[in-house]
Write a protein that holds these residues in place. Sequence first.
Motif, short mmCIF file in Angstrom:
data_model
loop_
_atom_site.label_atom_id
_atom_site.label_comp_id
_atom_site.label_asym_id
_atom_site.label_seq_id
_atom_site.Cartn_x
_atom_site.Cartn_y
_atom_site.Cartn_z
N PRO A 20 -46.49 51.38 -4.94
CA PRO A 20 -46.81 51.49 -6.37
C PRO A 20 -47.69 52.70 -6.62
N LEU A 21 -47.45 53.39 -7.73
CA LEU A 21 -48.21 54.61 -8.03
C LEU A 21 -49.27 54.40 -9.10
N ARG A 22 -49.40 53.15 -9.59
CA ARG A 22 -50.41 52.86 -10.63
C ARG A 22 -50.20 53.80 -11.80
N ARG A 23 -51.29 54.37 -12.31
CA ARG A 23 -51.17 55.35 -13.39
C ARG A 23 -50.99 56.73 -12.76
N VAL A 24 -49.84 57.33 -12.97
CA VAL A 24 -49.49 58.55 -12.26
C VAL A 24 -49.05 59.62 -13.26
N ARG A 25 -49.41 60.86 -12.95
CA ARG A 25 -48.98 62.00 -13.76
C ARG A 25 -48.02 62.84 -12.95
N LEU A 26 -46.85 63.07 -13.52
CA LEU A 26 -45.79 63.82 -12.84
C LEU A 26 -45.39 65.02 -13.70
N ALA A 27 -45.14 66.14 -13.05
CA ALA A 27 -44.67 67.34 -13.74
C ALA A 27 -43.23 67.61 -13.34
N ALA A 28 -42.33 67.67 -14.32
CA ALA A 28 -40.92 67.88 -14.03
C ALA A 28 -40.68 69.28 -13.51
N LEU A 29 -39.78 69.38 -12.53
CA LEU A 29 -39.43 70.66 -11.91
C LEU A 29 -37.98 71.03 -12.15
N GLY A 30 -37.28 70.28 -13.01
CA GLY A 30 -35.89 70.60 -13.28
C GLY A 30 -34.97 69.45 -12.91
N VAL A 44 -33.59 64.17 -11.34
CA VAL A 44 -34.72 64.85 -11.97
C VAL A 44 -35.84 64.94 -10.95
N TYR A 45 -36.33 66.15 -10.72
CA TYR A 45 -37.36 66.39 -9.71
C TYR A 45 -38.73 66.40 -10.40
N LEU A 46 -39.64 65.58 -9.86
CA LEU A 46 -40.94 65.37 -10.48
C LEU A 46 -42.03 65.57 -9.43
N PRO A 235 -32.11 77.23 -7.10
CA PRO A 235 -32.96 77.00 -8.27
C PRO A 235 -32.64 75.72 -9.04
N LEU A 236 -33.69 75.11 -9.58
CA LEU A 236 -33.59 73.94 -10.44
C LEU A 236 -34.00 74.26 -11.87
N ALA A 237 -35.01 75.09 -12.04
CA ALA A 237 -35.49 75.46 -13.36
C ALA A 237 -36.23 76.78 -13.28
N VAL A 238 -36.33 77.46 -14.41
CA VAL A 238 -37.05 78.73 -14.50
C VAL A 238 -38.01 78.62 -15.68
#
Length: 351
Positions: A20-30, A44-46, A235-238
Amino acid sequence: ARGGAARSQVLGTQEAADTPLRRVRLAALGCRVGGTSAARTADVYLAHTATGVVLVLKRRWDVPDGDRLTGADLAGRRVLGAPLRSLAAANVVSESASRSAGRVVRVTSGRIAKTTVTPLGDAWEGLPAGLLVRDLAAEERALDALPPRLVRPRVEAELVRVVEIAEVRHIGYRPGAQRLEAVVADAAGVPAVVSADYSPHRPAALDALADALATEPRFVSGAVRRDRGGLVIDPLAVLTAGGPVVPDLAPGDGTAALGAPPQAVPDPLGDALEEALAACAQAAHRGLLRLPSGVRERLVRAGATLERVGLRTCAGTLAALTAALAADDPEGMTRAWATAHIRLVTAAELR
């Protein structure tokens, strides 16, 4: 592991099946769109901003008969309450996420535990060191220090990184391979190749990638690997001055005109390894017990090429394979083939 490496690094032990990740902040990478004729997938990569680990959120949709269902069609599908195009370029904060040992993330919905999706902004600039690559030479050294891929733990997005770009030197399309390649460099001038293959599941991806790389990009996210003595980024995102671009979800039919790539630099070592690997693959495909003479001759030629370019140990494993193929010993054949293939795959990876 016997040589002193951490057992968990080599064998993948000491990892809980579900965390479990509890309260987690993830940034999308594409996002990467793929699938088969019957189903379409979106990964979706996070990036877990607190640890620098990249997780993958997976979704799958059935393809109706007669429908193409491209990445552009999926871009409007809702995932975690937001369109896929928004989620793939967003900050995600969740109170109901968990991750598997293979780094697949699951987010459940509920009335109490909430998940919010907000624009990405400058989240990539604050990613932890190791995930955010500003020095390509240091990243090469980090890849060299890893155990061979064959014995590393099987995890999703193992080598996904965000690479800071100081310069785009060239963008070109190779029609024969249906591949877009761009040479980029970091602030110190160390180059890497951004390489993306065409797929009918994402027909406009190469056009969108070329446009994004031509507009002074700041960062590119993608899977990094060693190839032919240099770094290659799938590449996934730019991230450009105008915001993030996710090529796999771009609309269009992929008919934009793309320029030609620069002249390829000769690479005798890489060519020799590729030919040897292809010969081994053909032998396994045809069946070691009933190989036609043409395949045997191809293995002999590949071994001679390896010897000529100085890869004598690799050449020796192919010679042992051809000798085993001449004997009536199926177990010896398969053992010799496995030895040769493992040696060649590892040599190509370290190349």
